[in-house]
Design an enzyme around this catalytic site. Structure first.
Site, PDB file in Angstrom:
ATOM      1  N   ARG A   1       0.858  -1.184   0.000  1.00 35.02           N
ATOM      2  CA  ARG A   1       0.000   0.000   0.000  1.00 35.02           C
ATOM      3  C   ARG A   1       0.897   1.237   0.000  1.00 35.02           C
ATOM      4  O   ARG A   1       0.968   1.969   0.979  1.00 35.02           O
ATOM      5  CB  ARG A   1      -0.901  -0.043   1.224  1.00 35.02           C
ATOM      6  CG  ARG A   1      -2.337  -0.407   0.926  1.00 35.02           C
ATOM      7  CD  ARG A   1      -2.585  -1.802   0.502  1.00 35.02           C
ATOM      8  NE  ARG A   1      -3.848  -1.938  -0.210  1.00 35.02           N
ATOM      9  CZ  ARG A   1      -5.036  -2.044   0.373  1.00 35.02           C
ATOM     10  NH1 ARG A   1      -5.148  -2.023   1.671  1.00 35.02           N
ATOM     11  NH2 ARG A   1      -6.124  -2.175  -0.369  1.00 35.02           N
TER      12      ARG A   1
ATOM     13  N   GLN B   1      -0.358   2.293  -6.179  1.00 38.35           N
ATOM     14  CA  GLN B   1      -1.818   2.454  -6.106  1.00 38.35           C
ATOM     15  C   GLN B   1      -2.528   1.964  -7.362  1.00 38.35           C
ATOM     16  O   GLN B   1      -3.582   1.353  -7.300  1.00 38.35           O
ATOM     17  CB  GLN B   1      -2.176   3.914  -5.852  1.00 38.35           C
ATOM     18  CG  GLN B   1      -2.403   4.186  -4.381  1.00 38.35           C
ATOM     19  CD  GLN B   1      -2.651   5.650  -4.073  1.00 38.35           C
ATOM     20  OE1 GLN B   1      -2.403   6.513  -4.909  1.00 38.35           O
ATOM     21  NE2 GLN B   1      -3.110   5.921  -2.878  1.00 38.35           N
TER      22      GLN B   1
ATOM     23  N   ASP C   1      -3.107  -1.877  -7.501  1.00 41.67           N
ATOM     24  CA  ASP C   1      -3.661  -2.474  -6.298  1.00 41.67           C
ATOM     25  C   ASP C   1      -5.057  -3.056  -6.543  1.00 41.67           C
ATOM     26  O   ASP C   1      -6.051  -2.343  -6.547  1.00 41.67           O
ATOM     27  CB  ASP C   1      -3.687  -1.368  -5.225  1.00 41.67           C
ATOM     28  CG  ASP C   1      -4.185  -1.869  -3.889  1.00 41.67           C
ATOM     29  OD1 ASP C   1      -4.496  -3.063  -3.775  1.00 41.67           O
ATOM     30  OD2 ASP C   1      -4.263  -1.051  -2.965  1.00 41.67           O
TER      31      ASP C   1
ATOM     32  N   SER D   1      -7.816  -2.608  -3.758  1.00 38.84           N
ATOM     33  CA  SER D   1      -8.531  -1.331  -3.785  1.00 38.84           C
ATOM     34  C   SER D   1      -9.541  -1.292  -4.920  1.00 38.84           C
ATOM     35  O   SER D   1     -10.691  -0.896  -4.721  1.00 38.84           O
ATOM     36  CB  SER D   1      -7.551  -0.165  -3.972  1.00 38.84           C
ATOM     37  OG  SER D   1      -6.767  -0.026  -2.838  1.00 38.84           O
TER      38      SER D   1
ATOM     39  N   TYR E   1      -3.119  -1.007   7.626  1.00 39.10           N
ATOM     40  CA  TYR E   1      -4.155  -2.003   7.922  1.00 39.10           C
ATOM     41  C   TYR E   1      -4.512  -1.977   9.397  1.00 39.10           C
ATOM     42  O   TYR E   1      -3.756  -1.488  10.230  1.00 39.10           O
ATOM     43  CB  TYR E   1      -3.637  -3.408   7.572  1.00 39.10           C
ATOM     44  CG  TYR E   1      -3.619  -3.686   6.101  1.00 39.10           C
ATOM     45  CD1 TYR E   1      -4.800  -3.801   5.374  1.00 39.10           C
ATOM     46  CD2 TYR E   1      -2.424  -3.862   5.431  1.00 39.10           C
ATOM     47  CE1 TYR E   1      -4.789  -4.080   4.027  1.00 39.10           C
ATOM     48  CE2 TYR E   1      -2.390  -4.140   4.074  1.00 39.10           C
ATOM     49  CZ  TYR E   1      -3.581  -4.255   3.387  1.00 39.10           C
ATOM     50  OH  TYR E   1      -3.556  -4.530   2.048  1.00 39.10           O
TER      51      TYR E   1
END
Ligand code: NAD
Length: 374
Positions: A121, A126, A129, A132, A229
């Protein structure tokens, strides 16, 4: 360099790991792409569309033949990879903590397993990912699915026949899915509140126009572990949270739960007793049902009715939006591999930070730190 895209084998899997758009982009990098016949059917992508984009559309065993890279949504069994080049990269979801047997089979077969759910992360990653991209869609779909079984409307309506009250929606777990669930419920006109163990989410909840519901004054409740997290909470925190939630939940019409802790079963957030305190006709959507469930009694792909409350949860929520979920997953794959594309070598060469994070197996061994074998 040959890239293979197989039809997903897992029951209920509707997504596909490449789209005509990403096929074209891989071809532009100089790779050849073979797609198994029918791979995109459940996501409304025809074989003709892949052909038009420049892919070879062939039966499965042929697609994988001489492949250097295999792209998947869920990792295929190694048996489906017979004919791929020795040491071929396979990028997909491996569910590595639950499916150690599969990771070991990949090591034994000499493949390089790249676990897309282990993408770090970090800002740079990004666009790669998948957690996500898929959670965002899942958060949206969860609210629509709940609205669909709810026997009332979401927005307040003032009509000649009288007023319909706005639905009260409570989102538990405000990560990517939770934020989208809040935004979707707001768009539908509901009164929205939300909670999380990470206090950083309070501001995000407020910025979406929802009400934060938080445990205060309990020691050690930061709740944030590595990589942003959540961590497992103390017993004291859990008790305080249960009390706060119990009072709040009884007044809600819709509850969406999204809480996950990496590598562990989903935390239990709603007990049978709490369900019993809710009004008849209320709906709970458990987005964590495939990871053990946040809600007592939830069952995947079923509507369970307890104390007059309907509990809903899908084993593959993003898969209910197969076309968009595939488009985003496929772009994540492309963004990942193209970022490391070495023009001279004509293949991706992963760097240490991302490579070490996602690589599960290489050279016949399990090599990932999180699996305790690096
Ligand atoms: P997740 O799917 O792992 O968990 C969902 C949410 O449930 C999280 O917000 C978590 O804190 C919460 N939760 C866990 N236990 C709970 C409990 N007992 N009660 C209430 N809530 C509980 O989370 P996610 O969507 O993957 O996001 C995790 C973090 O990663 C977030 O901070 C997110 O913004 C961040 N993130 C960063 C990047 C990036 O920088 N590349 C990309 C995606 C997400």
């Amino acid at each position: 360099m040959r890239i293979a895209v197989l039809k997903e084998r897992a029951p209920g899997e509707t997504r596909v790991a490449a789209t005509p758009e990403t096929v074209k982009k891989f071809l532009a990098l100089g790779a050849g792409v073979a797609v198994e016949e029918g791979a995109g059917a459940a996501a409304s992508i025809t074989d003709a569309a892949y052909r038009e984009a420049g892919a070879d559309v062939v039966p499965g065993p042929q697609a994988v033949e001489e492949a250097d890279i295999v792209l998947g949504i869920q990792a295929p069994d190694v048996m489906a990879l017979a004919g791929a080049r020795p040491g071929a990269m396979v990028a997909a979801l491996f569910d590595p903590f639950a499916r150690g047997d599969r990771v070991q089979a990949y090591a034994d077969a000499g493949f390089e397993a790249l676990s897309m759910e282990f993408m770090p992360r970090i800002t740079r990653a990004q666009s790669m990912d998948v957690l996500s991209s898929q959670s965002n869609l899942a958060g949206y779909k969860a609210v629509l699915a709940a609205a669909n079984v709810y026997g009332r409307a979401f927005p307040m309506m003032m009509t000649a026949a009288g007023t319909v009250q706005a639905a009260k929606v409570f989102v538990m777990g405000v990560g990517v899915a939770g934020l989208q669930a809040i935004a979707t419920a707001k768009r539908l006109g509901a009164q929205v509140s939300a909670t999380d163990v990470r206090s950083a989410t309070k501001e995000q909840i407020l910025s979406l126009g929802a009400k934060p519901i938080f445990v205060e004054n309990v020691a050690g409740i930061e709740g944030e572990g590595s990589g942003g997290y959540a961590t497992e909470m103390s017993e004291e925190y859990k008790a305080a949270q249960a009390e706060l939630v119990s009072g709040h939940i009884a007044k809600q019409d819709i509850v969406i739960t999204t809480a996950l802790i990496p590598g562990r079963p989903a935390p239990r957030l709603i007990s049978d007793e709490q369900i019993a305190s809710m009004k008849a006709g209320s709906v709970i959507f458990d987005l964590a049902v495939a990871q053990g469930g946040n809600v007592e009694g939830a069952a995947a792909d079923d509507v369970v009715e307890r104390h007059g409350v309907k509990i809903v949860g899908y084993s593959n929520t993003a898969g209910h939006l197969a076309a968009d979920a595939s488009a985003l997953f496929a772009r994540n794959h492309y963004n990942f591999l193209s970022a490391f594309w070495d023009k001279e070598a004509g293949k991706p060469v992963l760097d240490e930070e991302i490579g070490n994070a996602v690589r599960l197996t290489q050279g016949g061994r399990i090599v990932n730190e999180r699996l305790g074998s690096a």
